[in-house]
Design a protein around this motif. Structure first.
Motif, short mmCIF file in Angstrom:
data_model
loop_
_atom_site.label_atom_id
_atom_site.label_comp_id
_atom_site.label_asym_id
_atom_site.label_seq_id
_atom_site.Cartn_x
_atom_site.Cartn_y
_atom_site.Cartn_z
N THR A 20 40.44 42.43 28.71
CA THR A 20 40.09 43.83 28.92
C THR A 20 38.86 43.97 29.82
N GLN A 21 37.84 43.17 29.58
CA GLN A 21 36.63 43.25 30.42
C GLN A 21 36.92 42.82 31.85
N LEU A 22 37.73 41.78 32.01
CA LEU A 22 38.05 41.32 33.37
C LEU A 22 38.86 42.36 34.13
N VAL A 23 39.81 43.00 33.47
CA VAL A 23 40.62 44.03 34.13
C VAL A 23 39.75 45.22 34.50
N GLU A 24 38.83 45.60 33.63
CA GLU A 24 37.93 46.72 33.93
C GLU A 24 37.05 46.39 35.14
N HIS A 25 36.63 45.16 35.24
CA HIS A 25 35.72 44.77 36.32
C HIS A 25 36.46 44.49 37.64
N TYR A 26 37.50 43.66 37.58
CA TYR A 26 38.19 43.22 38.79
C TYR A 26 39.42 44.05 39.13
N GLY A 27 40.14 44.51 38.12
CA GLY A 27 41.43 45.17 38.34
C GLY A 27 42.53 44.12 38.43
N TRP A 28 43.77 44.56 38.23
CA TRP A 28 44.91 43.64 38.21
C TRP A 28 45.12 42.96 39.56
N ASP A 29 44.99 43.72 40.65
CA ASP A 29 45.25 43.15 41.98
C ASP A 29 44.31 41.99 42.28
N THR A 30 43.03 42.20 42.07
CA THR A 30 42.06 41.14 42.34
C THR A 30 42.24 39.96 41.39
N MET A 31 42.51 40.24 40.14
CA MET A 31 42.75 39.13 39.20
C MET A 31 43.96 38.32 39.62
N GLY A 32 44.99 39.00 40.12
CA GLY A 32 46.18 38.30 40.60
C GLY A 32 45.90 37.43 41.81
N ARG A 33 44.93 37.83 42.63
CA ARG A 33 44.55 37.00 43.77
C ARG A 33 43.69 35.81 43.32
N ILE A 34 42.83 36.04 42.34
CA ILE A 34 41.97 34.96 41.85
C ILE A 34 42.77 33.94 41.05
#
Length: 78
Positions: A20-34
């Protein structure tokens, strides 16, 4: 005797809290790239990601490492 590891920085933090914290900070698109896993790209949701991460140790490990990096970075900013 306790089961807690002395350097366990994730002690007491649930996978759902981490995600939840990661999605709030990065968003799904950025997390998918990382972290290139399908549950972050195709119809992402906390529920589907939790199901995948709980069954896939290598992916969970990457998410936990990203969370620790995020916490270190935000601690430096304060």
């Amino acid at each position: 005797m306790t089961d807690k590891k002395p350097n366990d920085h994730l002690h007491g933090i649930t996978l759902e809290m981490i995600l939840t914290q990661l999605v709030e900070h990065y968003g799904w698109d950025t997390m998918g790239r990382i972290i290139d896993i399908r549950c972050f790209h195709n119809f992402p949701s906390i529920k589907s990601s939790l199901q995948f991460l709980r069954k896939t140790p290598w992916a969970r490990s990457k998410v936990e490492r990203l969370y620790l990096r995020y916490k270190r970075e935000t601690a430096r900013i304060k």
